[in-house]
Each structure stands twice: as C-alpha cells, then as structure tokens.
Scaffold this motif. Structure first.
Motif, PDB file in Angstrom:
ATOM      1  N   MET A   1      39.976   0.665 -27.547  1.00 12.42           N
ATOM      2  CA  MET A   1      39.133  -0.287 -26.850  1.00 12.42           C
ATOM      3  C   MET A   1      40.043  -1.178 -26.013  1.00 12.42           C
ATOM      4  SD  MET A   1      35.903  -1.262 -26.519  1.00 12.42           S
ATOM      5  CE  MET A   1      35.256  -0.156 -27.729  1.00 12.42           C
ATOM      6  N   LYS A   2      39.787  -1.180 -24.740  1.00  9.36           N
ATOM      7  CA  LYS A   2      40.587  -2.013 -23.851  1.00  9.36           C
ATOM      8  C   LYS A   2      40.221  -3.482 -24.025  1.00  9.36           C
ATOM      9  CE  LYS A   2      41.908  -2.556 -19.034  1.00  9.36           C
ATOM     10  NZ  LYS A   2      41.729  -2.024 -17.675  1.00  9.36           N
ATOM     11  N   SER A   3      38.906  -3.783 -24.040  1.00 10.41           N
ATOM     12  CA  SER A   3      38.486  -5.170 -24.226  1.00 10.41           C
ATOM     13  C   SER A   3      37.026  -5.243 -24.648  1.00 10.41           C
ATOM     14  CB  SER A   3      38.694  -5.982 -22.940  1.00 10.41           C
ATOM     15  OG  SER A   3      37.818  -5.525 -21.924  1.00 10.41           O
ATOM     16  N   VAL A   4      36.690  -6.412 -25.215  1.00 12.56           N
ATOM     17  CA  VAL A   4      35.317  -6.753 -25.566  1.00 12.56           C
ATOM     18  C   VAL A   4      35.091  -8.158 -25.028  1.00 12.56           C
ATOM     19  CG1 VAL A   4      33.669  -7.171 -27.428  1.00 12.56           C
ATOM     20  CG2 VAL A   4      35.397  -5.373 -27.677  1.00 12.56           C
ATOM     21  N   GLN A   5      34.057  -8.313 -24.218  1.00  6.40           N
ATOM     22  CA  GLN A   5      33.729  -9.626 -23.657  1.00  6.40           C
ATOM     23  C   GLN A   5      32.365 -10.046 -24.177  1.00  6.40           C
ATOM     24  OE1 GLN A   5      34.059  -8.017 -19.701  1.00  6.40           O
ATOM     25  NE2 GLN A   5      35.861  -9.274 -19.286  1.00  6.40           N
ATOM     26  N   ILE A   6      32.291 -11.294 -24.660  1.00  6.40           N
ATOM     27  CA  ILE A   6      31.039 -11.796 -25.213  1.00  6.40           C
ATOM     28  C   ILE A   6      30.633 -13.034 -24.425  1.00  6.40           C
ATOM     29  CG2 ILE A   6      29.877 -12.678 -27.268  1.00  6.40           C
ATOM     30  CD1 ILE A   6      32.079 -11.217 -28.917  1.00  6.40           C
ATOM     31  N   SER A   7      29.424 -13.000 -23.878  1.00  8.16           N
ATOM     32  CA  SER A   7      28.860 -14.159 -23.192  1.00  8.16           C
ATOM     33  C   SER A   7      27.647 -14.613 -24.000  1.00  8.16           C
ATOM     34  CB  SER A   7      28.456 -13.788 -21.758  1.00  8.16           C
ATOM     35  OG  SER A   7      27.214 -13.113 -21.746  1.00  8.16           O
ATOM     36  N   PRO A   8      27.001 -15.691 -23.619  1.00  5.99           N
ATOM     37  CA  PRO A   8      25.810 -16.124 -24.370  1.00  5.99           C
ATOM     38  C   PRO A   8      24.649 -15.138 -24.355  1.00  5.99           C
ATOM     39  CG  PRO A   8      26.677 -17.920 -23.056  1.00  5.99           C
ATOM     40  CD  PRO A   8      27.419 -16.687 -22.635  1.00  5.99           C
ATOM     41  N   VAL A   9      24.641 -14.184 -23.411  1.00  6.32           N
ATOM     42  CA  VAL A   9      23.503 -13.278 -23.301  1.00  6.32           C
ATOM     43  C   VAL A   9      23.837 -11.805 -23.481  1.00  6.32           C
ATOM     44  CG1 VAL A   9      22.155 -14.838 -21.862  1.00  6.32           C
ATOM     45  CG2 VAL A   9      23.703 -13.196 -20.787  1.00  6.32           C
ATOM     46  N   GLU A  10      25.138 -11.444 -23.395  1.00  7.05           N
ATOM     47  CA  GLU A  10      25.473 -10.036 -23.487  1.00  7.05           C
ATOM     48  C   GLU A  10      26.880  -9.801 -24.009  1.00  7.05           C
ATOM     49  OE1 GLU A  10      24.791  -8.851 -19.444  1.00  7.05           O
ATOM     50  OE2 GLU A  10      26.822  -9.385 -18.827  1.00  7.05           O
ATOM     51  N   VAL A  11      27.096  -8.579 -24.463  1.00  6.02           N
ATOM     52  CA  VAL A  11      28.418  -8.118 -24.893  1.00  6.02           C
ATOM     53  C   VAL A  11      28.779  -6.951 -23.983  1.00  6.02           C
ATOM     54  CG1 VAL A  11      29.777  -7.130 -26.771  1.00  6.02           C
ATOM     55  CG2 VAL A  11      27.956  -8.758 -27.290  1.00  6.02           C
ATOM     56  N   THR A  12      30.002  -6.986 -23.451  1.00  6.03           N
ATOM     57  CA  THR A  12      30.470  -5.908 -22.589  1.00  6.03           C
ATOM     58  C   THR A  12      31.681  -5.246 -23.229  1.00  6.03           C
ATOM     59  OG1 THR A  12      29.731  -7.109 -20.618  1.00  6.03           O
ATOM     60  CG2 THR A  12      31.292  -5.305 -20.281  1.00  6.03           C
ATOM     61  N   LEU A  13      31.600  -3.932 -23.380  1.00  3.53           N
ATOM     62  CA  LEU A  13      32.712  -3.164 -23.934  1.00  3.53           C
ATOM     63  C   LEU A  13      33.442  -2.449 -22.797  1.00  3.53           C
ATOM     64  CD1 LEU A  13      31.039  -1.358 -26.968  1.00  3.53           C
ATOM     65  CD2 LEU A  13      32.294  -3.509 -26.955  1.00  3.53           C
ATOM     66  N   ASN A  14      34.734  -2.325 -22.955  1.00  3.25           N
ATOM     67  CA  ASN A  14      35.550  -1.543 -22.030  1.00  3.25           C
ATOM     68  C   ASN A  14      36.330  -0.522 -22.856  1.00  3.25           C
ATOM     69  OD1 ASN A  14      35.009  -2.928 -19.456  1.00  3.25           O
ATOM     70  ND2 ASN A  14      35.867  -4.681 -20.539  1.00  3.25           N
ATOM     71  N   PRO A  15      35.646   0.578 -23.243  1.00  2.00           N
ATOM     72  CA  PRO A  15      36.304   1.578 -24.079  1.00  2.00           C
ATOM     73  C   PRO A  15      37.311   2.410 -23.277  1.00  2.00           C
ATOM     74  CG  PRO A  15      34.103   2.308 -23.528  1.00  2.00           C
ATOM     75  CD  PRO A  15      34.267   0.925 -22.958  1.00  2.00           C
ATOM     76  N   ILE A  16      38.262   2.957 -23.988  1.00  2.00           N
ATOM     77  CA  ILE A  16      39.261   3.843 -23.391  1.00  2.00           C
ATOM     78  C   ILE A  16      39.048   5.232 -23.987  1.00  2.00           C
ATOM     79  CG2 ILE A  16      41.712   4.351 -23.175  1.00  2.00           C
ATOM     80  CD1 ILE A  16      42.231   1.344 -23.605  1.00  2.00           C
ATOM     81  N   ASN A  17      38.932   6.217 -23.120  1.00  2.00           N
ATOM     82  CA  ASN A  17      38.788   7.601 -23.569  1.00  2.00           C
ATOM     83  C   ASN A  17      40.040   8.353 -23.141  1.00  2.00           C
ATOM     84  OD1 ASN A  17      38.131  10.213 -24.194  1.00  2.00           O
ATOM     85  ND2 ASN A  17      36.156  10.211 -23.154  1.00  2.00           N
ATOM     86  N   THR A  18      40.993   8.485 -24.052  1.00  2.00           N
ATOM     87  CA  THR A  18      42.265   9.136 -23.729  1.00  2.00           C
ATOM     88  C   THR A  18      42.128  10.662 -23.665  1.00  2.00           C
ATOM     89  OG1 THR A  18      42.906   9.209 -26.056  1.00  2.00           O
ATOM     90  CG2 THR A  18      43.638   7.300 -24.762  1.00  2.00           C
ATOM     91  N   LYS A  19      40.972  11.195 -24.080  1.00  2.00           N
ATOM     92  CA  LYS A  19      40.795  12.649 -24.087  1.00  2.00           C
ATOM     93  C   LYS A  19      39.690  13.093 -23.132  1.00  2.00           C
ATOM     94  CE  LYS A  19      42.688  13.114 -28.599  1.00  2.00           C
ATOM     95  NZ  LYS A  19      43.264  14.158 -29.331  1.00  2.00           N
ATOM     96  N   GLU A  20      39.380  12.247 -22.154  1.00  2.00           N
ATOM     97  CA  GLU A  20      38.324  12.578 -21.193  1.00  2.00           C
ATOM     98  C   GLU A  20      38.643  13.865 -20.435  1.00  2.00           C
ATOM     99  OE1 GLU A  20      35.587  10.260 -17.923  1.00  2.00           O
ATOM    100  OE2 GLU A  20      37.458   9.350 -18.572  1.00  2.00           O
TER     101      GLU A  20
END
Length: 102
Positions: A1-20
């Motif tokens: 997982m590159k990053s997880v961002q949490i705001s008051p209304v949403e969560v944003t994930l930035n996953p990493i797929n090393t085997k894409e």
C-alpha cells in the motif's frame, strides 16, 4: 500500500500492484470498526470509499486477488459480518489495521 488518506467524508487508498505485468488483478476492501464494508466509488475511482455513518475509529484494509474476492463478496451481505471478515483474512494478499483515534 503506497498510502491511505482519510478525510471527514471519504477514505482513499493508493494500492501498489507489483505483479500487474504478470496479470494479477487486485481488489481493495475496507471494513469499519464494526466489520461493515465501506462502499467504494465508481469504476472511475474504485479506491475511494464513502465514510457515511460508519465507525471509522478502526479501519481494516484488505487487498485481495480479484477472482478470490469475487468468490467471497456475497458474504458482505450476510447479517453476521464476521463471516465476510474471516473470508477476507484468509484470502488477503495484504492487510492493514488503522486506528484513527489517537
């Protein structure tokens, strides 16, 4: 997982797929503190999740292989949310528990 961002209304994930390049397709899932699945955004932004009235004091982030997730996704609709969480525990390629209250 590159990053997880949490705001008051949403969560944003930035996953990493090393085997894409090898054809691995992943799917991310977030459960709230009570084990309920957060709803993801549209196909244009599948890694954005609405918080709504969810208890986000603890978030459980799972990244699964697409086909394995498709086999268990129906368990999210069960009354006993632990069935879905246990299935995610078994098939997850990646898991992160995030405590948002310090």
């Amino acid at each position: 997982m590159k990053s997880v961002q949490i705001s008051p209304v949403e969560v944003t994930l930035n996953p990493i797929n090393t085997k894409e390049e090898e054809g691995l397709v992943i799917y991310s899932v977030i459960l709230d503190a009570k084990g309920h699945k957060l709803e993801s955004g549209s196909m244009d932004s599948p890694d954005v999740y609405a918080i709504g009235d969810s208890d986000i004091s603890t978030l459980y982030v799972y990244v699964c292989e697409w086909d394995e997730y498709m086999d268990i996704k129906g368990l999210a609709l069960e009354e006993d949310v632990s069935l879905f969480q246990n299935a995610l525990e078994e098939c997850a390629l990646y898991k992160k528990v995030i405590d948002t209250i310090e």
